[in-house]
Design an enzyme around this catalytic site. Structure first.
Site, PDB file in Angstrom:
ATOM      1  N   ASP A 250      -0.057   5.261   0.651  1.00  0.00           N
ATOM      2  CA  ASP A 250      -0.256   6.272   1.691  1.00  0.00           C
ATOM      3  C   ASP A 250      -0.448   5.619   3.065  1.00  0.00           C
ATOM      4  O   ASP A 250      -1.292   4.743   3.221  1.00  0.00           O
ATOM      5  CB  ASP A 250      -1.479   7.145   1.343  1.00  0.00           C
ATOM      6  CG  ASP A 250      -1.267   8.611   1.711  1.00  0.00           C
ATOM      7  OD1 ASP A 250      -0.168   8.963   2.169  1.00  0.00           O
ATOM      8  OD2 ASP A 250      -2.206   9.400   1.536  1.00  0.00           O
TER       9      ASP A 250
ATOM     10  N   ASP B 197       0.872  -1.157   0.000  1.00  0.00           N
ATOM     11  CA  ASP B 197       0.000   0.000   0.000  1.00  0.00           C
ATOM     12  C   ASP B 197       0.924   1.226   0.000  1.00  0.00           C
ATOM     13  O   ASP B 197       2.105   1.120   0.323  1.00  0.00           O
ATOM     14  CB  ASP B 197      -0.867  -0.034   1.263  1.00  0.00           C
ATOM     15  CG  ASP B 197      -1.588   1.258   1.491  1.00  0.00           C
ATOM     16  OD1 ASP B 197      -2.335   1.689   0.594  1.00  0.00           O
ATOM     17  OD2 ASP B 197      -1.401   1.862   2.570  1.00  0.00           O
TER      18      ASP B 197
HETATM   19 MG   LIG Z   1      -2.943   3.291   3.192  1.00  0.00          MG
END
Ligand SMILES: [Mg+2]
Length: 279
Positions: free
Chosen positions: A20, A18
């Site tokens: 952010d 992932d």
């Molecule tokens: Mg995230």
């Protein structure tokens, strides 16, 4: 405990990351992210950055990462927009597939690069699919066109179910999921979502990278998307506490990750031991 973690990590052939909250927050790269990627590259381990944000193209993300000092190839990144294109091409092998897109110009360009004919006017052209993304260039005309297509029975796909997208400074703006709720209220039809936590994106990745799901690890900061998707699909789930989830959340939530780390840096430290050890 430490050895258990290494044992789990040793089974991983493909790391999904992932972005952010996992490798950076806004424009601030986390300590250890660059080293983590470097270590995987040196040890010929497969990795894929995964983002549900379909408003930007993969090139936009490659540029953003490059500015932060992370140089990766195009094959090491997948947006929910790209996953939607790959999925569409896998279910419909006709050479000319057309789609009306409620999305940004970046999303339209991305879909075109996969050979999808992006329709400009629903009055003038036939439409095979409706694709809704995180459209920061949304107009009422697009919503109207989407409703017409859904009522006609055109298959309704959406890139990602996120209701909001966080902005720097703590603001939240409507994301693809919210646009879809508006369309659903108007038409009583739900879309097929492609991005996290859907198993569709996992199938796309598993086929695209030719890796069994049990050998894929998802590293992320959200229990209800990153970790839930991994657990629902028989993957290894690794939660990092550098984003929106705290240790207290883990205790309250039903979804439990395979491993928990404070940050990407700590995963890097364990991988360093593992890869040096097996060499
Ligand atoms: Mg995230």
């Amino acid at each position: 405990m430490g050895n258990n973690k290494l044992e789990v990590l040793s089974k991983v052939d493909l790391f999904l990351l992932d972005m952010d909250g996992t490798i950076y927050l806004g424009d601030r790269l986390f300590e250890g992210s660059r080293e983590f990627v470097q270590l995987l590259k040196e040890n010929n381990k497969e990795f894929l950055f995964l983002t549900n944000n379909s408003s930007k193209s993969s090139d936009d993300y490659l540029k953003k990462l490059s500015k932060m000092g992370i140089e990766i190839a195009k094959e090491n990144l997948l947006t929910s927009g790209q996953a939607t294109a790959i999925y569409l091409k896998s279910i419909d092998q006709r050479s000319a597939v057309s789609a009306y897109v409620v999305g940004t110009q970046s999303l339209k360009d991305e879909l075109k690069s996969f050979g999808i004919n992006v329709v400009g006017s629903i009055e003038k052209e036939d439409v095979d699919y409706l694709i809704v993304g995180f459209d920061t260039e949304l107009t009422y005309k697009k919503l109207l066109d989407a409703c017409k297509l859904i009522r006609k029975g055109v298959p309704f796909l959406a890139t990602n179910p996120d209701l909001v997208c966080p902005l720097d400074g703590g603001e939240y703006i409507p994301d693809c999921g919210s646009i879809c709720i508006m369309l659903e209220n108007a038409t009583k039809k739900k879309p097929l979502f492609i991005g996290k936590p859907s198993s569709i994106i996992v199938d796309v990745i598993s086929k695209f990278k030719n890796v069994e799901k049990s050998k894929i690890a998802m590293i992320g900061d959200r229990l209800y998307t990153d970790i839930k998707m991994a657990n629902d699909n028989g993957m290894i789930s690794i939660l990092v506490l550098s984003g929106e989830t705290t240790y207290e959340d883990v205790e309250k939530f039903q979804v439990k990750p395979t491993l928990i780390y404070n940050s990407i840096k700590d995963i890097y430290e364990d991988l360093k031991i593992l890869y040096r050890g097996v060499k």
